[in-house]
Design a protein around this motif. Structure first.
Motif, PDB file in Angstrom:
ATOM      1  N   ILE A 122       0.873  -1.167   0.000  1.00 31.65           N
ATOM      2  CA  ILE A 122       0.000   0.000   0.000  1.00 31.65           C
ATOM      3  C   ILE A 122       0.913   1.221   0.000  1.00 31.65           C
ATOM      4  O   ILE A 122       1.964   1.209   0.643  1.00 31.65           O
ATOM      5  CB  ILE A 122      -0.955  -0.002   1.223  1.00 31.65           C
ATOM      6  CG1 ILE A 122      -1.954   1.151   1.168  1.00 31.65           C
ATOM      7  CG2 ILE A 122      -0.181   0.015   2.537  1.00 31.65           C
ATOM      8  CD1 ILE A 122      -3.086   1.027   2.192  1.00 31.65           C
ATOM      9  N   GLN A 143       5.879  -1.859  -3.266  1.00 34.70           N
ATOM     10  CA  GLN A 143       5.283  -0.759  -4.017  1.00 34.70           C
ATOM     11  C   GLN A 143       5.910  -0.607  -5.408  1.00 34.70           C
ATOM     12  O   GLN A 143       5.673   0.389  -6.087  1.00 34.70           O
ATOM     13  CB  GLN A 143       5.407   0.553  -3.230  1.00 34.70           C
ATOM     14  CG  GLN A 143       4.640   0.517  -1.906  1.00 34.70           C
ATOM     15  CD  GLN A 143       4.698   1.849  -1.176  1.00 34.70           C
ATOM     16  OE1 GLN A 143       4.408   2.895  -1.730  1.00 34.70           O
ATOM     17  NE2 GLN A 143       5.094   1.805   0.075  1.00 34.70           N
ATOM     18  N   ALA A 155       0.073  -3.925   7.275  1.00 33.85           N
ATOM     19  CA  ALA A 155      -0.540  -2.968   6.351  1.00 33.85           C
ATOM     20  C   ALA A 155      -2.058  -2.946   6.532  1.00 33.85           C
ATOM     21  O   ALA A 155      -2.697  -1.897   6.412  1.00 33.85           O
ATOM     22  CB  ALA A 155      -0.174  -3.305   4.902  1.00 33.85           C
ATOM     23  N   GLU A 167       3.665   2.052   7.519  1.00 40.78           N
ATOM     24  CA  GLU A 167       3.797   3.334   8.208  1.00 40.78           C
ATOM     25  C   GLU A 167       2.673   4.275   7.817  1.00 40.78           C
ATOM     26  O   GLU A 167       2.259   4.316   6.663  1.00 40.78           O
ATOM     27  CB  GLU A 167       5.141   3.977   7.866  1.00 40.78           C
ATOM     28  CG  GLU A 167       5.442   5.158   8.764  1.00 40.78           C
ATOM     29  CD  GLU A 167       6.800   5.780   8.494  1.00 40.78           C
ATOM     30  OE1 GLU A 167       7.679   5.645   9.352  1.00 40.78           O
ATOM     31  OE2 GLU A 167       6.963   6.402   7.429  1.00 40.78           O
ATOM     32  N   GLY A 188       0.276  10.340   4.423  1.00 45.27           N
ATOM     33  CA  GLY A 188       1.090   9.344   3.751  1.00 45.27           C
ATOM     34  C   GLY A 188       0.835   7.984   4.371  1.00 45.27           C
ATOM     35  O   GLY A 188       0.547   7.876   5.570  1.00 45.27           O
ATOM     36  N   ILE A 189       0.900   6.985   3.515  1.00 43.16           N
ATOM     37  CA  ILE A 189       0.765   5.610   3.992  1.00 43.16           C
ATOM     38  C   ILE A 189       1.684   4.768   3.136  1.00 43.16           C
ATOM     39  O   ILE A 189       1.812   5.021   1.925  1.00 43.16           O
ATOM     40  CB  ILE A 189      -0.700   5.127   3.919  1.00 43.16           C
ATOM     41  CG1 ILE A 189      -0.873   3.735   4.527  1.00 43.16           C
ATOM     42  CG2 ILE A 189      -1.235   5.162   2.483  1.00 43.16           C
ATOM     43  CD1 ILE A 189      -2.348   3.341   4.726  1.00 43.16           C
ATOM     44  N   GLY A 190       2.355   3.825   3.743  1.00 43.37           N
ATOM     45  CA  GLY A 190       3.240   2.974   2.947  1.00 43.37           C
ATOM     46  C   GLY A 190       3.521   1.678   3.671  1.00 43.37           C
ATOM     47  O   GLY A 190       3.677   1.656   4.892  1.00 43.37           O
ATOM     48  N   GLY A 191       3.557   0.611   2.903  1.00 42.02           N
ATOM     49  CA  GLY A 191       3.905  -0.672   3.495  1.00 42.02           C
ATOM     50  C   GLY A 191       3.992  -1.721   2.417  1.00 42.02           C
ATOM     51  O   GLY A 191       3.285  -1.643   1.416  1.00 42.02           O
ATOM     52  N   GLY A 192       4.898  -2.672   2.590  1.00 44.21           N
ATOM     53  CA  GLY A 192       5.000  -3.772   1.648  1.00 44.21           C
ATOM     54  C   GLY A 192       5.591  -3.354   0.329  1.00 44.21           C
ATOM     55  O   GLY A 192       6.350  -2.387   0.232  1.00 44.21           O
ATOM     56  N   GLY A 238       0.851   5.721  -0.633  1.00 42.63           N
ATOM     57  CA  GLY A 238       0.205   6.946  -1.090  1.00 42.63           C
ATOM     58  C   GLY A 238       0.729   8.127  -0.304  1.00 42.63           C
ATOM     59  O   GLY A 238       1.100   7.991   0.856  1.00 42.63           O
TER      60      GLY A 238
END
Lengths: 465, 465
Positions: free
Chosen positions: A312, B317, B233, B330, B311-315, A314
């Protein structure tokens, strides 16, 4: 002196063990890494080595089958018996990348035997498990006095499995008639443990998609606009959050339609396995189990479908903060599928559901990759019972049943050839697939040889056609 | 010939207009970009230029105040009148980065006047708006015949606002006694439009945090483990999804505690503004409005708190898919705050709430950045009425009221000095703050001069002490 067939098989194996292991070591020295273009010639060399070895073993037909990528090897040895069933063995001759500096204690492409284990890339995944079929068929002939196997024996040994089998479906569709079989034996899996030999009865399939949600045309100031326009990262998060209900059931309408239910018998067999949750969690490098209510951990990973967010992203992901409403957010989702689930129907169900989750002002794209189908052979299938019986003779103990949570090209064989897929693998979790210091336990490898020595005669007696 | 004070002010401004604009242009030529270390010397030069100009204007005190970053300028001009109130003007002399190739039609640091607009970085944000105070105080003196302003006039012109004011709070706490004031005038905001002059009555505050959720010790195979261990996530996504209920209300317990409610009068005044939703959406580069039920768009961005995922982030991309359960995910969240909300209490409420949202097996860290407090001056505050009256004389039309959705160091002045904060800004949305081709409308700039020429006399008559 009269020997039982089992002791004849064992004697034959013992006599040929040293040459067999020396041959395997020679094959392991070929770094057939399909993912690395600089090893393309090695992958070709590996295919040629194997084809020559299969001819030496006695297969009257052993061919290199080119693909748009790396070549496969096909071999065929007709039984000669009228009405003999046809069995296709699947495996692969390519290997994962490996470099000494990744943590190998020995050279990955210089096989080294220490304490009954042969270390080397491909020892277990999958050259060792392909190779036990060579000595196995010779032991079968020696112990039975036959000059050809009791089944029409075919081998298809792929060269791109470690690269995601990009041309495999195309290959087997194009060669469908020569591959025709009454049963498929996949030797690219493992057993529960050294002490608990098992047969796998099925694999999960997998469907995956990427979804991009777009809000503002660019990142916008969260002070000036925040709270008054939709945030695509929030929408992405809400999709993920809505995938499961509080009991861990997947909420996509129609997702569970048509699933072949777990039988009470299979649940009971799973429950008999010596499952140590703390040890399993260490293997999973995780700190708690979690999942669908009403199912055990083994049922969750083997026999139940999942919806997982693999990635995920963004908005701002750098150090510190940035007060924006992001322009876009992306999800990567994958769905493990079980027998009875059709990837095309799952794709449509997910598309229909996503369409209901996106508020006004957010645009989105969804793209699905190529799916892998699930496969499952019922416990009472005669070919599965044959495999379990042959293993039981080799291991001299009852064989238990597992499934595999991952996904592989085996399901394509079931789908294209219309034949049941059986799994005959002797690898154990400690073998280190895809990791440094991959090895195969030589005792187990020879049990694999012995199993196939019994298997062809047993299968020939089953009503498979 | 006897002139009214208003016409005397206008005559004085007209006579000094050319020199005033030439001086401003000179200042705009100094590229005082605080975010770029190579311009540190320019920021110092800008401070010195301003201090000299303020002395030339008549301020008996004009000092450079160093910080651990870029210097501020402080100036002071005592009234001489017993019981005169003290007013502190806030602005900043640093500017955003600018380069011709970003899309500027003229050199960003070579101010160019075209059709009554002066183009150049800092023309509106904030050098132009700081600078109108120089001619303004001279016009005030000329029209009233005074030799010192009717209020004790102080200016604090920061040098790091465009870099997030990292040393501002420290500076004003250390200099609290010299900065003491009965009212603060912030000239670093704008008006509704050229046709609709407005006074801003408050700004939102902001608190932000980063949260890292950790699941497995490394990315693990979604086929082998997916569905049976918690996915960080998914946990991150569920936190984001749970932040708001279906009506867009924030669900964190205690989040709304203590908020100063929007009055019916202020809601009515907001509703009178000529708000064009389609035009606003174009400014927001967005495709729909969205937000808390029961509030208009202007209320949502000005007067209601928000929770936004920045913001979002994980795994995984990267391109394509990767079938993993990610090791971590995160979130970057920010919360806009309105009057009555205390950042410390909000932080605690968010921490307490997050702790209830994390399942077994997921570990997490949460870190809050430095918060900015909200500020709000009631509509009936005499200083706010003074500002509106002075603007009304300059613009010769009724002044309406807005708030600002963003956040700035103004609230620190209110908090540290205990004085009400008033906003006097003449910039308009088309001025292009932080964008290429930043400009200031010269007519409006001179209305700013004129407003301050009236303001000090009006404020001196108010009960501010």
């Amino acid at each position: 002196m009269s020997e039982t067939p089992d002791s004849a098989v064992r004697t034959y194996i013992e006599e040929h063990r040293a040459a067999f292991l020396a041959d395997l070591a020679e094959w392991l020295r070929i770094p057939s890494v399909s993912a690395q273009p600089e090893h393309a010639e090695d992958v070709r060399r590996s295919a040629e080595w194997l084809a020559a070895k299969l001819r030496e073993t006695g297969f009257p037909v052993a061919e290199i089958w080119p693909t748009d990528g790396a070549p496969a090897v096909f071999a065929e040895w007709p039984s000669g018996d009228a009405d003999a069933p046809t069995v296709l063995v699947y495996g692969h001759h390519d290997v994962q990348p490996a470099a000494r500096e990744d943590g190998w204690h020995t050279e990955p492409f210089e096989p080294t035997t220490i304490d009954g284990r042969m270390y080397g890339r491909g020892a277990a995944d999958d050259k060792g498990q392909v190779f036990f079929h060579t000595l196995g068929v010779r032991a079968h002939l020696a112990a039975t006095g036959r000059t050809a196997p009791a089944v029409n024996l075919k081998l298809l040994i792929e060269g791109e499995e470690e690269s995601g089998s990009p041309h495999f479906r195309e290959l087997i569709e194009a060669r469908r008639e020569r591959l025709a079989a009454d049963a498929v034996i996949v030797s690219d899996t493992g057993m529960w443990s050294e002490d608990t030999p098992t047969v796998c009865t099925g694999m999960r399939g997998v469907a995956d998609c990427e979804i991009t949600f777009r809000g503002p045309d660019q990142d916008i100031h969260s002070g000036s606009f925040g709270g008054a326009v939709p945030n695509p990262a929030t929408v992405a998060a809400r999709v993920v959050a809505a995938l499961h209900d509080e009991d861990g059931h997947i909420t996509v309408p129609g997702f569970y339609d048509g699933i072949v239910p777990l039988t009470d018998q299979e649940r009971a067999l799973f429950a008999e396995l010596p499952f140590d949750e703390a040890k399993w969690l260490r293997t999973a490098k995780s700190y708690a189990t979690h999942g669908e209510a009403g199912y055990s951990t083994l049922e969750r990973i083997w026999a139940r479908p999942t919806a997982e967010v693999n990635g995920i992203g963004g908005g701002y992901q750098g150090p510190g903060g940035k007060t924006i409403v992001p322009a876009s957010a992306e999800l990567k989702l994958s769905f493990r599928l079980v027998a009875g689930q059709d990837p095309d129907k799952i794709e449509q169900a997910v598309r229909d559901w996503i369409a209901t989750r996106v508020p006004a002002g957010i645009r989105y794209d969804i793209t699905f990759g190529a799916a892998t189908r699930p496969c499952l052979t019922p416990l009472d299938h005669p070919a599965l019972q044959s495999v379990a019986r042959a293993m039981g003779r080799a291991f001299e103990q009852p064989i238990r049943f597992t499934r595999e949570g991952g996904s592989g090209p085996a399901a394509d064989l079931q789908d294209v050839l219309g034949a049941p897929v059986l799994f005959l693998g002797i690898s154990v979790p400690s073998d280190g697939w895809h990791a440094p210091n991959e090895k195969v336990e030589l005792d187990l490898l020879l049990k694999g040889v012995e199993t196939t020595a019994y298997l062809w005669g047993d299968l020939a007696a089953q009503p498979l056609r």
